[in-house]
Write a protein that holds these residues in place. Structure first.
Motif, PDB file in Angstrom:
ATOM      1  N   LEU A  99       0.953  -1.384  -0.445  1.00  7.52           N
ATOM      2  CA  LEU A  99      -0.294   0.200   0.148  1.00  7.52           C
ATOM      3  C   LEU A  99       0.351   1.419   0.044  1.00  7.52           C
ATOM      4  O   LEU A  99       2.555   1.097   0.292  1.00  7.52           O
ATOM      5  CB  LEU A  99      -0.990  -0.108   1.018  1.00  7.52           C
ATOM      6  CG  LEU A  99      -0.285   0.180   2.735  1.00  7.52           C
ATOM      7  CD1 LEU A  99      -0.025   1.492   3.281  1.00  7.52           C
ATOM      8  CD2 LEU A  99      -1.643  -0.464   3.484  1.00  7.52           C
ATOM      9  N   GLY A 100       0.244   2.702  -0.105  1.00  2.00           N
ATOM     10  CA  GLY A 100       0.515   3.414  -0.362  1.00  2.00           C
ATOM     11  C   GLY A 100       1.784   3.318  -1.637  1.00  2.00           C
ATOM     12  O   GLY A 100       2.016   3.429  -2.232  1.00  2.00           O
ATOM     13  N   ASP A 101       3.127   4.129  -1.146  1.00  2.00           N
ATOM     14  CA  ASP A 101       4.115   4.709  -1.736  1.00  2.00           C
ATOM     15  C   ASP A 101       4.606   3.355  -2.279  1.00  2.00           C
ATOM     16  O   ASP A 101       5.683   3.417  -3.591  1.00  2.00           O
ATOM     17  CB  ASP A 101       5.143   5.741  -1.502  1.00  2.00           C
ATOM     18  CG  ASP A 101       4.907   7.083  -1.361  1.00  2.00           C
ATOM     19  OD1 ASP A 101       3.619   7.693  -1.340  1.00  2.00           O
ATOM     20  OD2 ASP A 101       5.711   7.512  -0.919  1.00  2.00           O
ATOM     21  N   ALA A 102       4.806   1.885  -2.217  1.00  3.90           N
ATOM     22  CA  ALA A 102       4.870   0.977  -2.153  1.00  3.90           C
ATOM     23  C   ALA A 102       4.711   0.776  -3.492  1.00  3.90           C
ATOM     24  O   ALA A 102       5.125  -0.195  -4.571  1.00  3.90           O
ATOM     25  CB  ALA A 102       5.191   0.144  -1.153  1.00  3.90           C
ATOM     26  N   PRO A 108       5.198  14.456  -6.227  1.00  2.37           N
ATOM     27  CA  PRO A 108       4.366  15.697  -4.767  1.00  2.37           C
ATOM     28  C   PRO A 108       4.080  17.138  -5.565  1.00  2.37           C
ATOM     29  O   PRO A 108       3.449  17.108  -4.644  1.00  2.37           O
ATOM     30  CB  PRO A 108       6.140  16.134  -3.888  1.00  2.37           C
ATOM     31  CG  PRO A 108       6.751  15.031  -4.538  1.00  2.37           C
ATOM     32  CD  PRO A 108       6.483  14.455  -5.824  1.00  2.37           C
ATOM     33  N   GLY A 111       0.690  16.500  -3.731  1.00  2.76           N
ATOM     34  CA  GLY A 111       0.580  16.715  -2.258  1.00  2.76           C
ATOM     35  C   GLY A 111      -0.951  15.786  -2.359  1.00  2.76           C
ATOM     36  O   GLY A 111      -1.782  15.989  -0.981  1.00  2.76           O
ATOM     37  N   GLY A 113       0.378  11.915  -1.817  1.00  6.81           N
ATOM     38  CA  GLY A 113       0.382  11.096  -2.052  1.00  6.81           C
ATOM     39  C   GLY A 113       0.027  10.150  -0.923  1.00  6.81           C
ATOM     40  O   GLY A 113      -0.583   8.776  -0.258  1.00  6.81           O
ATOM     41  N   GLY A 114       0.398  11.154   0.431  1.00  7.73           N
ATOM     42  CA  GLY A 114       0.274  10.061   1.553  1.00  7.73           C
ATOM     43  C   GLY A 114      -0.894  10.316   2.173  1.00  7.73           C
ATOM     44  O   GLY A 114      -1.837   9.086   2.780  1.00  7.73           O
ATOM     45  N   ILE A 115      -2.019  10.866   1.673  1.00  9.30           N
ATOM     46  CA  ILE A 115      -3.476  10.805   1.812  1.00  9.30           C
ATOM     47  C   ILE A 115      -3.906   9.855   1.286  1.00  9.30           C
ATOM     48  O   ILE A 115      -4.711   8.414   1.183  1.00  9.30           O
ATOM     49  CB  ILE A 115      -4.662  11.793   1.262  1.00  9.30           C
ATOM     50  CG1 ILE A 115      -4.006  13.595   1.512  1.00  9.30           C
ATOM     51  CG2 ILE A 115      -6.414  11.669   1.022  1.00  9.30           C
ATOM     52  CD1 ILE A 115      -4.749  14.792   0.927  1.00  9.30           C
TER      53      ILE A 115
END
Ligand SMILES: Cc1cc2nc3c(=O)[nH]c(=O)nc-3n(C[C@H](O)[C@H](O)[C@H](O)COP(=O)(O)OP(=O)(O)OC[C@H]3O[C@@H](n4cnc5c(N)ncnc54)[C@H](O)[C@@H]3O)c2cc1C
Length: 250
Positions: A99-102, A108, A111, A113-115
């Motif tokens: 999950l996420g950046d993986a 960026p 803004g 990516g984290g969400i």
């Protein structure tokens, strides 16, 4: 070859960023596979190069430069990251899931990516909550549902993030797009915002949060499906379909 910007925060501090655009030659010198490119020394080296850049402001006719900000920034709060952008097709295998950046690394500039990493976690947890026995076959099935739900959203966010790189780009296309964006009608802007923020999954196994945002969330597949599955499972186990997830206001 650089774009730099500063922004104020609610805590009465200033954040700053410098984007260094690389070409074919310079990207060889800034190889993201070299560990030295990621450490604090790399950030400090880049900061040294950009000290003279002018920024708006200054007192008593004295020009303000990035040096003013850099000198006031603790070195452990300065970081340099290399641009990586990709949405992988494979998100799981066997008992392993990403999950996420993986599995999706977004520019960026968007803004988001984290969400999306957090939304992946919520969606995955929803599907995992329907499992009573986590054998590999059942895991594979829920991983597939999770990936089917999140992959198109990640792809769309990836594309929007790439479009937003023009906010900072130096070439003619970026300049034209910036001029165009200043003139787009509000309804087009709202559509862009809807695309970016409509997917807002909630955890089906926790009390639901009342969503009062003016922008309505899109259909939350894992929330509704796993709520129904868990109600059915609760009914089978106890004879009652009541599970505690009444809305709370935050
Ligand atoms: C300059 C910049 C600005 C950004 N701005 C925003 C923004 O405004 N809003 C937003 O939503 N997103 C933003 N993002 C994106 C956001 O930071 C990422 O998408 C998010 O952090 C991804 O979370 P993650 O948990 O998937 O990965 P990470 O945050 O990268 O977490 C992975 C963790 O795993 C650790 N790790 C790696 N390898 C190992 C290992 N072998 N063993 C143990 N641990 C390991 C790492 O140290 C790290 O702590 C920005 C990113 C950048 C670079």
């Amino acid at each position: 070859m650089c774009t730099w910007f500063t922004n104020t925060t609610a805590q009465n501090t200033v954040c700053w960023s410098v984007i260094h655009f690389l070409d074919k030659d310079s990207s060889k010198r800034h190889d993201s596979f070299r560990n030295s490119e990621w450490g604090p020394e790399a950030a400090e080296a880049l900061a040294r190069e950009v000290r003279v850049f002018k920024v708006p402001g200054g007192k008593d006719g004295k020009e303000l430069t990035m040096a003013e900000y850099i000198d006031r920034t603790p070195s452990d709060l300065m970081s340099k990251v290399m641009l990586e952008e990709i949405v992988f097709d494979t998100w799981y295998g066997g008992r392993t899931v990403l999950l996420g950046d993986a599995c999706h690394k977004m520019n960026p500039s968007g803004g988001v990516g984290g969400i999306h990493a957090i939304h992946d976690a919520v969606t995955l947890a929803n599907w995992m909550s329907t499992l009573r026995l986590a054998d590999e076959e059942k895991l594979g099935k829920v991983f597939k549902k999770y990936r089917n739900e999140r992959y198109p959203v990640a792809k769309a966010a990836f594309a929007t993030s790439q479009m937003l790189t023009h906010n900072f780009g130096k070439n003619l296309l970026s300049v034209l797009i910036r001029e165009m964006m200043k003139r787009i009608p509000v309804w087009v802007f709202k559509r862009i915002i809807y695309k970016m923020y409509a997917s807002r999954p909630q955890a089906s196994f926790l009390p639901l949060v009342e969503d009062n945002a003016p922008l309505k969330p899109s259909y939350q597949y894992s929330l509704h499906k796993t709520l129904a599955i868990n109600k059915e499972l609760a009914k089978k186990a106890t004879g009652s379909s009541t599970i505690s997830n009444t809305p709370v206001t935050v």
